[in-house]
Scaffold this active site. Structure first.
Site, PDB file in Angstrom:
ATOM      1  N   GLU A 228       1.167  -1.079  -0.025  1.00 54.25           N
ATOM      2  CA  GLU A 228       0.224  -0.115  -0.160  1.00 54.25           C
ATOM      3  C   GLU A 228       0.622   1.126  -0.169  1.00 54.25           C
ATOM      4  OE1 GLU A 228      -2.747  -0.637   2.806  1.00 54.25           O
ATOM      5  OE2 GLU A 228      -3.678  -2.031   2.036  1.00 54.25           O
TER       6      GLU A 228
ATOM      7  N   ASP B 294      -7.975  -9.250   4.108  1.00 53.37           N
ATOM      8  CA  ASP B 294      -8.270  -7.967   4.787  1.00 53.37           C
ATOM      9  C   ASP B 294      -8.990  -8.316   6.224  1.00 53.37           C
ATOM     10  OD1 ASP B 294      -7.271  -5.707   5.740  1.00 53.37           O
ATOM     11  OD2 ASP B 294      -7.170  -4.299   5.215  1.00 53.37           O
TER      12      ASP B 294
ATOM     13  N   GLU C 168     -12.775  -2.357  11.859  1.00 56.59           N
ATOM     14  CA  GLU C 168     -12.837  -1.295  10.778  1.00 56.59           C
ATOM     15  C   GLU C 168     -13.717  -2.189   9.977  1.00 56.59           C
ATOM     16  OE1 GLU C 168      -8.659  -1.612   9.035  1.00 56.59           O
ATOM     17  OE2 GLU C 168     -10.000  -0.797   6.984  1.00 56.59           O
TER      18      GLU C 168
HETATM   19  C1  GCV Z   1      -2.842   0.321   8.869  1.00 60.06           C
HETATM   20  C2  GCV Z   1      -5.878  -2.102   5.450  1.00 60.06           C
HETATM   21  C3  GCV Z   1      -6.196  -1.100   6.468  1.00 60.06           C
HETATM   22  C4  GCV Z   1      -4.951  -0.525   6.260  1.00 60.06           C
HETATM   23  C5  GCV Z   1      -4.105  -0.469   7.064  1.00 60.06           C
HETATM   24  C6  GCV Z   1      -3.451  -1.490   6.530  1.00 60.06           C
HETATM   25  C7  GCV Z   1      -2.911  -2.726   6.763  1.00 60.06           C
HETATM   26  O1  GCV Z   1      -5.709  -1.671   4.543  1.00 60.06           O
HETATM   27  O2  GCV Z   1      -7.767  -0.124   4.940  1.00 60.06           O
HETATM   28  O3  GCV Z   1      -5.869   0.984   6.881  1.00 60.06           O
HETATM   29  O4  GCV Z   1      -3.086   0.129   7.001  1.00 60.06           O
HETATM   30  O5  GCV Z   1      -4.532  -2.672   6.551  1.00 60.06           O
HETATM   31  O6  GCV Z   1      -2.758  -3.881   7.388  1.00 60.06           O
HETATM   32  O7  GCV Z   1      -1.138  -2.419   7.043  1.00 60.06           O
END
Ligand code: GCV
Length: 668
Positions: A276, A355, A383
């Site tokens: 990411e 995720d 989340e």
């Molecule tokens: C900390 C998901 C979440 C992100 C998070 C990522 C990760 O994509 O939406 O906020 O980033 O996981 O676990 O690194």
């Protein structure tokens, strides 16, 4: 509510009924431990204050063992069966004995004893042996240095504010909470390390980080930091982060010498690389192992660990492309280097391949890897599971993951076996969870979300505890020992994951959430995006074909799992749409068609939320008012959310399929 106006959660030592406990705890004798060892000192303080406020007893430390009614002593595998960080608590002839393998074990044993008092349990005939199953039991915080929390639903950070590290009245209480449930490692900053956070390994922050790690060390917790892989470039070092470049290695070597001399209690680092948008070894044509090993070798002399995340995937996918499958990415990126990682590297693997959805299969990397330290990562922060507005007790989900057979060995092949070190005989292994706390007065936004905060630690320590037992402990310690309260709150908690699953995305397909915020329904929100998170619904059916005729993801599992998932008829139904594109008219084992199942579960989900609200309302006056009101208010929002999900999902699939609800209910 206690000092500073914030809750003491499950350490709320209020007056309890004395079931004979006071007789035991009044005269204490300590043997084999130094009274002024930092952990022992804090264990004794905790014991004294807990006993004083719960039973009104002043503890006397005896010099003569024959006078004592509570003996705290060093035990061993031979003597008492206690292993590293473990304890045994037993009663014989009117004397209570707590034997612990080491100081941490003693602290955990003291907290266990206090739990029994708080739950008003008698000590007579007690014999409780508890050795931690996961060697590492960690909370990861996604706190940013400006005080915001990525995916935080309980206020601001209590570790950082305006690019400063906070050490205040919350720090010690946080350490007490997490050590009381057996946590022995905490990462304080977000894995997305940017701006000021990159500087946590510099002079700018050493003093406060050292203070924090000192407070943690008082409670047997090692502090870890998330690391920016591109730190050399950002902190004025070589203009490269190539792990094989000698200049880069030299820079890190010098840096780590400085860091560990300034913060000697530091446990090591957590790294999110090539994920990411975060930098990593791929930029330089190197492998993940090259990156992890470079850092691991450098921190090894200080006893440091490198925890390297496996959340690596292409986040700029083309939705038209049906071959690229995000679910495959973790396994494809890491399996080829199994055995290449050094002994102080641990690969941290999210429980599922996507995720943290409400339902996913277990990641095939767990147990796919055979020669690499593995650590399970779960998300206690809600989340995708209701954001601490909706009640969603996650311990049942975590238990399903732990119980999963990977078939990596004939015996000892579950995820629980792997992360406890039983399968491969390793100690650098364990469980980590993304934490759900913030600076709200009750720490977790929704008071009921504290059951997850509590539950993860208890489960990581003892995998065989049931979700029911953990919920019961939590309610009794945090809310009330009254039977009616215990039973009703347990009922709410234990049903909540199933309810959430019913009114959100069906049969393992996941997503369908509002992009970015990840709260609330948006069926096509991610359907035409770059994130690799699709449901592929059309007028005939929905689901992603991950069988061998599709993306081939099912083939990443060992047999018999691979064949089980590959075949629509044998695939566990709760994961059906994760693995297969299924016609709306397909008959499930229940005899219902897929479309009817979608309609029914969504109506049921909303009804179950209404039932939960009814249960909660019957507790008015029986739980503290602020808890009652806070949860009640969130239930309104949960109900609204559930209805939106129901109506949007049902309307969407009705419009796609044109198939009527057999029961003729209102679909828009
Ligand atoms: C900390 C998901 C979440 C992100 C998070 C990522 C990760 O994509 O939406 O906020 O980033 O996981 O676990 O690194």
């Amino acid at each position: 509510m206690n000092k500073g106006g914030f809750s003491q959660l499950w350490l709320d030592y209020k007056k309890r009924t004395d079931n004979g406990g006071s007789v035991y705890v009044s005269k204490v004798f300590l043997s084999g431990f130094l009274q002024d060892h930092r952990i022992v000192k804090h264990a004794l303080e905790e014991l004294k204050s807990g006993v004083q406020t719960m039973l009104g007893v002043e503890i006397k430390v005896e010099q003569d063992m024959s006078q004592a009614t509570l003996v705290l002593k060093r035990g061993s595998e031979k003597e008492g069966g206690v292993r590293r960080e473990g304890y045994r608590l037993w009663e014989t002839g009117g004397v209570l004995t707590l034997a612990a393998a080491d100081e941490r074990g003693l602290l955990y044993g003291v907290f266990a004893l206090l739990r029994l008092i708080a739950m008003e349990r008698p000590f007579q005939g007690l014999d409780l042996l508890s050795n931690p199953e996961s060697p590492l039991r960690m909370y990861d915080h996604w706190d940013n240095m400006d005080g915001s929390i990525e995916r935080g639903y309980s206020g601001r950070s209590f570790f950082f504010q305006d690019d400063k590290v906070l050490v205040n009245e919350r720090t010690r209480d946080y350490a007490r909470f997490v050590s009381s449930i057996g946590i022995n490692g905490v990462v304080i900053n977000n894995v997305n390390v940017k701006q000021a956070a990159t500087w946590l390994i510099t002079d700018r922050y050493f003093q406060e980080v050292r203070q924090l790690s000192g407070i943690f060390a008082d409670y047997g917790i090692r502090l870890f930091l998330s690391l920016n892989f591109a730190a050399p470039l950002e902190l004025g070092g070589p203009q490269s982060a190539d792990p094989l470049d000698p200049k880069v290695r030299d820079w890190w070597r010098e840096k780590m010498e400085e860091v560990f001399s300034k913060v000697p209690d530091l446990g090591g680092f957590l790294v999110k690389a090539d994920s990411e948008g975060r930098p990593g070894p791929f930029t330089y044509g190197r492998t993940q192992a090259d990156g992890a090993n470079m850092l691991a070798d450098i921190v090894k002399p200080y006893g440091g660990l490198i925890i390297w995340r496996c959340f690596v995937y292409n986040c700029t996918q083309d939705w038209r492309d049906r071959q690229t499958d995000r679910a495959r990415a973790g396994y494809d990126s890491f399996i080829g280097q199994d055995g290449d990682y050094h002994e102080n590297v641990i690969l941290q693997i999210k429980n599922g391949p996507m995720d943290f959805q409400i339902r996913e299969p277990v990641s095939p990397l767990l147990g796919g890897l055979q020669k690499t330290n593995q650590m399970l990562e779960v998300q206690v922060a809600q989340e995708y599971t209701g954001q601490q507005i909706d009640v969603c007790y996650l311990v049942p989900l975590f238990k399903e993951v732990l119980d999963f057979h990977t078939y990596c060995r004939e015996k000892c092949d579950t995820v629980s076996d792997i992360v406890s070190g039983r399968t491969f005989g390793n100690v650098n292994t364990g469980m980590a969870a993304v934490c759900n706390t913030g600076d709200d007065a009750n720490w977790t936004g929704n008071d009921l979300a504290a059951a997850n905060f509590y539950g993860f630690g208890r489960l990581a320590f003892c995998h065989s505890l049931t979700a029911d037992e953990i919920a019961e402990e939590w309610v009794r310690l945090s809310i009330s020992n009254e039977e009616e309260v215990v039973e009703k709150i347990k009922k709410i908690l234990l049903g909540s994951r199933g309810t959430y699953e019913k009114y959100t995305c069906p049969l393992g397909i996941g997503w369908m959430v509002t992009p970015e915020t990840h709260y609330g329904c948006s069926v096509d929100g991610y359907e035409y995006s770059r994130w690799g998170t699709y449901h592929r619904a059309d007028h005939k059916g929905l689901g992603v074909d991950r069988s061998r005729l599709g993306t081939g993801y099912a083939g990443q599992y060992r047999e018999p799992n691979a064949s089980l998932y590959d075949n629509m008829e044998t695939c566990p139904e709760e994961l059906l749409l994760f693995f297969h594109h299924v016609p709306y008219t397909y008959r499930l084992k229940s005899g219902k068609t897929l479309i009817q199942h979608i309609y029914d579960t969504h109506f049921e989900g909303v009804r179950e939320v209404e039932e939960m609200i009814g249960l909660w309302e019957s507790l008015k006056g029986k739980v503290p008012d602020p808890v009652y009101d806070g949860v009640r208010e969130r239930f309104d929002r949960q109900l609204h959310n559930a209805k939106e999900w129901r109506d949007q999902v049902n309307a969407y699939f009705y419009r796609k399929s044109g198939i009527e609800d057999e029961q003729g209910r209102k679909i828009y």
